[in-house]
Design a protein around this motif. Structure first.
Motif: not given
Lengths: 61, 707
Positions: B606, B610-611, B613-614, B618-619, B621-622, B625, B629
């Motif tokens: 990624y 992405w990391h 934001r994750h 987390p929710q 991008v996934v 999940s 946070s």
């Protein structure tokens, strides 16, 4: 040096060595507990936690 | 002709340990229930780092194992040992030192783990200063025990005490070997082992910590308290002797079953598997021996809460030790490993075996220690049933969760594709079961609170200052001169000689240890040659800083970094992990549970954003999940200043850093971080140049692409 020697060993024989070792410990332990006179010793020992006079030559005479 | 000696047992120390057991049990249960609900509802950490799952889970396991079970063991050992040896403990002072030292260790664990001071190895999380304290206190305990044995008034050392000796010796060896590390600050250190070596040592430790901290001492207690509670000698003393030697000999070999299908050499996995299966023999021998001791007194299971708890505990021992070897078979492990199945297995042991045995023991001890009757048998029965219900709810939910997730993750369609390519779908499926597990935990706690009340009332109604129990015995030395009708030479050389027995225990555990750790010695030179050939580079200073954050946050409690050699693992995460890939990992972070996906090859999968934001949300991008946070990583600053020292310690451990790498560590890390920050800002993210998230991203992006 030791590392080099170790890395050359055939490790695949170790599981068999281990197996034999275990078998001998197991058989050895079984033979040991059935040795002569063991019955009386174990009988006395098994009474140790209990508050009763022991069978022979006991502690509460 | 024989002089009867009168003496007093030290009951005060047993009372202390009993109270400590109850107090820490509460902490362990509360922490466990809290993290259980955090898994059901991820927002329960309220954005607070100190109570986030990754940091609180080690607190739960340490509190359960070392605080609750530990104090219970010490209470039971000190009570029973004095009585079967007919002597007071060797030194009241050492006993007190042992008690307060152990409580201090527990408190310091509780004060460091939530702050992320961890070695990142399961059940060995505590950092080096605490490790030293544990060693000192443990040796004090062992010394006190051995000296007590030496001053005994009976000749034979009852089998329970053998189990205590094995506990002391083995835990000492395990703890010292596994905790070896080089400090880089007053509280933090790097382990001397790396990668596969660290993994082998850790699971040799981890498995045998369960064996020699949660099994052998409790078996000793079983061999004392079950005969006591039904007033009958153990069913077969012979069987207990065979039980002891085979268990002590075999247990130590089984560690590699925690590493099945991984990069560990195959033959080591096979040895681990074979010896685990063999464990069936001694384990069931012991379990049956314990249960059959109750023969002829089964009515007491109905009427006496003590017997009820002890009997059910022994049954749970039987079930857990039946299941353990099963899970140690490679093909079963393929489904069970990394899932809640293992968590269920552990809890059938912890809640059923260790928990119930401790409760039974305490219901037995408290009236004896305070010279009174138990306040209410009825309430003890209520505890038993509510507790049992709690265990059943917990186990049913978590076995189902584990097997469900295990099967979903390995399901491959006819077309050769993963049936559930999104990892998170296997997580969202089991969340309802997490709620049930939480309720099960609450029941278990509820029963325990009834016990607290019952014990409180018992003590309250008892006479003040209970004092020490008196007893009398004839010292056996006095009898030596008289002809001994049985127990000749052969008996003296083994079962009545604590030192010989101790040495034999050392030989037994030493043999297994050497062979199961042999691949570590053997492989290191091969691994070294390989990684040099592959030109693997050690972590950059910034990556290392990020890795330390990964360890601090306990990411390994939910993410593995070990792609197994199984079809579904390879389809899902990429090529199997190799030994070389974790050669710089101090500590190794292979993990034992996948609540989230494996991260061994997450690098470059990624973009940095992405990391970013994750970790922030987390929710976003996934979908679905359950990861919380990690907002604080965006505010907290990287400790650049310590990096030179960190690299220096790594260099001293053999990591191929140049002098220049060490000297410029801080500067390089700053410029690396600035680059990542620049990229993120270009993508519209807001980030400062010294934010911890940059180091973590740098580390995560490196995973799987070590060249």
């Amino acid at each position: 040096m030791i590392r080099d020697v170790l890395s050359q060993l055939h490790w695949s024989t170790l599981p068999i060595v281990s197996m034999l070792l275990f078998a001998s410990v197991f058989v050895g332990a079984v033979i040991w507990v059935y040795r002569k006179n063991s019955k009386a010793i174990y009988e006395e020992a098994s009474l140790l936690p209990l508050d009763r006079p022991t069978v022979k030559g006991g502690h509460h005479e | 002709m024989q002089q009867v000696e009168r003496f007093k047992y030290d009951d005060g120390i047993v009372r202390k340990f009993t109270i400590a057991t109850l107090a820490w049990a509460l902490v362990a249960f509360l922490a466990g229930i809290y993290i259980a609900f955090e898994m059901a509802y991820y927002k329960l950490n309220f954005g607070v780092p100190y109570i986030t799952f990754g940091r609180l889970r080690p607190l739960h396991t340490n509190a359960a194992v070392f605080a609750f079970a530990g104090n219970a063991i010490f209470a039971g050992i000190y009570y029973s040992m004095q009585r079967v040896l007919k002597t007071r403990l060797f030194s009241d002072k050492i006993s007190k030192f042992h008690f307060w030292g152990w409580q201090l260790i527990i408190v310091s664990a509780a004060l460091t783990l939530p702050f992320g001071f961890t070695q990142g190895k399961e059940y060995a999380e505590l950092e080096w200063p605490i490790d030293i304290a544990i060693t000192v206190v443990w040796v004090a305990f062992g010394y006190n025990m051995i000296r007590t044995i030496l001053q005994r008034r009976v000749k034979h050392i009852y089998v329970a005490v053998w189990f205590y000796i094995a506990t002391f010796v083995t835990v000492a060896v395990l703890h010292v070997v596994n905790s070896l590390s080089i400090p880089f600050s007053l509280i933090k250190s790097y382990p001397v082992y790396a990668g596969v070596s660290d993994a082998l040592v850790q699971w040799w430790y981890g498995h045998n910590a369960v064996a020699f901290f949660l099994t052998t001492p409790f078996l000793g207690l079983m061999y004392y308290f079950i005969p006591k509670s039904v007033n009958r000698p153990v069913y077969s003393y012979r069987l207990s002797v065979v039980h002891f030697w085979t268990l002590v000999f075999i247990y130590i070999w089984a560690g590699p079953h925690h590493l099945l299908n991984t990069a560990v050499p195959d033959w080591a996995q096979t040895v681990g598997m074979a010896f685990s299966v063999m464990l069936w023999i001694p384990s069931w021998g012991g379990m049956i021996n314990g249960l059959l001791t109750i023969r002829g007194a089964w009515d007491k299971v109905r009427t006496e809460p003590v017997v009820k708890f002890l009997a059910v505990a022994t049954i749970f021992y039987g079930m857990a030790t039946f299941e353990g070897p099963l899970l140690a078979i490679k093909s079963v492990s393929e489904i069970g490993h990394y899932t809640d199945w293992i968590i269920a297995h552990v809890h059938s042991g912890a809640l059923g075996w260790n928990g119930f045995l401790s409760f039974g023991m305490i219901y037995y001890l408290v009236p004896k220690l305070w010279n009174t009757e138990l306040y209410s048998k009825r309430l003890a029965n209520v505890h038993f049933w509510v507790g049992t219900l709690g265990i059943l709810l917990y186990l049913i939910a978590i076995y189902t969760a584990g097997i469900t997730q295990g099967l979903m993750l390995r399901e491959v369609s006819d077309a050769g594709r993963l049936a559930y390519p999104d990892f998170v779908s296997s997580v969202t499926r089991i969340i309802p079961l997490y709620w049930i597990r939480g309720v099960g935990g609450l029941c278990y706690l509820g029963g325990f609170i009834v016990m607290l009340y019952n014990v409180r009332m018992t003590v309250k109604l008892a006479a003040k200052n209970p004092g020490d129990t008196e007893d009398e015995a004839v010292p056996y030395q006095a009898k030596e001169s008289t002809a001994d009708p049985h127990g000749g030479f052969s008996h003296r050389i083994l079962e009545a000689a604590p030192m010989v027995l101790t040495v034999l225990v050392v030989v037994a555990i030493g043999t297994g240890s050497l062979i199961s750790l042999a691949p570590m010695f053997a492989s290191s030179s091969i691994v070294e040659a390989n990684y040099k050939a592959q030109m693997l580079k050690p972590y950059t200073a910034l990556e290392l800083a990020g890795r330390d954050i990964y360890v601090r946050e306990g990411c390994y409690t939910c993410h593995s970094q070990m792609i197994r050699k199984t079809v579904s693992d390879v389809l899902r995460f990429g090529n199997p992990s190799t030994i070389e890939e974790s050669v710089f990992d101090r500590p190794f972070q292979w993990g034992s549970r996948r609540i989230g996906p494996d991260l061994a090859r997450v690098g470059s999968k990624y973009p940095d954003l992405w990391h970013y934001r994750h970790m922030m949300n987390p929710q976003e991008v996934v979908n679905g999940s359950i990861m919380p946070s990690y907002g604080w990583l965006f505010k907290d600053k990287i400790d650049y200043a310590i990096l030179n020292k960190k690299l220096d310690v790594m260099k001293s451990l053999g990591v191929p850093y140049s002098e220049n790498d060490v000297e410029t560590a801080e500067d390089r890390a700053r410029s690396d971080a600035a680059k990542i920050a620049e990229g993120l800002r270009a993508d519209g993210a807001q980030v400062k140049d010294d934010s911890e998230i940059l180091a973590l991203i740098s580390y995560l992006q490196r995973l799987g692409g070590a060249k």
